[in-house]
Design an enzyme around this catalytic site. Sequence first.
Site, short mmCIF file in Angstrom:
data_model
loop_
_atom_site.label_atom_id
_atom_site.label_comp_id
_atom_site.label_asym_id
_atom_site.label_seq_id
_atom_site.Cartn_x
_atom_site.Cartn_y
_atom_site.Cartn_z
N ASN A 1 0.88 -1.17 0.00
CA ASN A 1 0.00 0.00 0.00
C ASN A 1 0.92 1.22 0.00
OD1 ASN A 1 -1.80 2.05 0.46
ND2 ASN A 1 -2.26 1.47 2.58
N LYS B 1 0.16 4.24 -0.24
CA LYS B 1 -0.49 5.43 0.34
C LYS B 1 -0.25 6.63 -0.58
CE LYS B 1 0.21 3.48 4.87
NZ LYS B 1 -0.08 3.63 6.27
N HIS C 1 -9.60 1.05 4.59
CA HIS C 1 -8.34 1.26 5.32
C HIS C 1 -8.63 2.20 6.49
CE1 HIS C 1 -4.28 2.51 6.29
NE2 HIS C 1 -3.86 1.44 5.64
N GLU D 1 -7.11 4.63 7.60
CA GLU D 1 -6.90 6.06 7.30
C GLU D 1 -8.13 6.63 6.60
OE1 GLU D 1 -3.08 5.64 5.39
OE2 GLU D 1 -2.25 5.03 7.33
N GLU E 1 -5.86 -5.20 10.19
CA GLU E 1 -4.87 -4.16 10.43
C GLU E 1 -5.19 -3.43 11.73
OE1 GLU E 1 -2.74 -2.92 6.60
OE2 GLU E 1 -4.45 -1.61 6.85
N GLY F 1 1.94 2.00 10.70
CA GLY F 1 2.89 3.11 10.57
C GLY F 1 3.54 3.50 11.88
N SER G 1 2.96 -2.46 10.37
CA SER G 1 4.41 -2.50 10.61
C SER G 1 5.01 -3.88 10.32
CB SER G 1 4.74 -2.03 12.02
OG SER G 1 4.30 -0.70 12.21
C1 PEP Z 1 -0.95 0.04 5.86
O1 PEP Z 1 -0.96 1.22 5.60
O2 PEP Z 1 -1.85 -0.69 5.42
C2 PEP Z 1 0.13 -0.48 6.70
C3 PEP Z 1 0.05 -1.71 7.12
O3 PEP Z 1 1.16 0.38 6.96
P1 PEP Z 1 2.56 0.00 7.69
O4 PEP Z 1 3.06 -1.27 7.10
O5 PEP Z 1 3.45 1.18 7.39
O6 PEP Z 1 2.25 -0.13 9.14
#
Ligand code: PEP
Length: 263
Positions: free
Chosen positions: A11, A13, A99, A101, A179, A185, A224
């Site tokens: 992803n 972003k 997501h 976000e 998630e 993040g 992460s």
């Molecule tokens: C994401 O944005 O879906 C995500 C898992 O980000 P990160 O791997 O940076 O935590």
Amino acid sequence: MKHRRPFIAGNWKMNGSLSANAALLSELQSGVAGLGKMHCDVAVCVPAPYLGQAQVGLINTVVRWGAQDVSNQTNGAYTGEVSASMLNDFSCFYTIVGHSERRVIHAESDAVVAQKTLRLIDAGIVPIVCVGETLQERKAGQTEQVVVRQLTTVLNAIEKAASDKGMPAKLDGIVIAYEPVWAIGTGITATPEMAQQVHAYLRAQVAAYDQDAAGRVQILYGGSMKPDNAEALLAMKDIDGGLIGGAALKAADFLAIIAAANK
Ligand code: PEP
């Protein structure tokens, strides 16, 4: 041994530029080619303006591409929105919906996420449906309650849409991504055991609708995931892959995670 094919999705972003993407796509493509026979699916979900670039750069490779969001409407006066049929024009294979976000910053409800999922299914694009609890919800012991609410809103919508068309629902036609919001993040990862517990719970939710689909549906972990923790997470029984944010922007890191899934 898991019978489901692992799946690693990046992803990106709101990151990238034409030149940076060109380098990343080319490194990714040659890195994946160097892995030999692929035992896992790989995709990158890029910002909408770069879908054409991803399509041209990845066509005839094993790496698939997709978007990070879609409108819940089909077409019309929705300034700034991108429809599922537009994503189809770029042969998107996958698209992320729900997501955190989008849920948090853009106040997307479970119902809107479900509508977006249906738009994608109608367009023949595989939705990657994200669910996950905030830190506050986890601390309050509400993790299962939150993820079941988020997931069942989508599953109910798929069932109803299929039944309205007189067709069987295909619940393994989506990918689920667990998630935990507190892990996205932040550099804090759920332990493999913590993630496995929620993944098993999510799979059981799907099984309540359709036992066979539950055995087939891919459930990814996101939050992460990095080269140094990917293998332990991917070894868990119900973790079928990863949705990768930050580490998907560095070819070496993303390739190391793909290699861990491809073992
Ligand atoms: C994401 O944005 O879906 C995500 C898992 O980000 P990160 O791997 O940076 O935590």
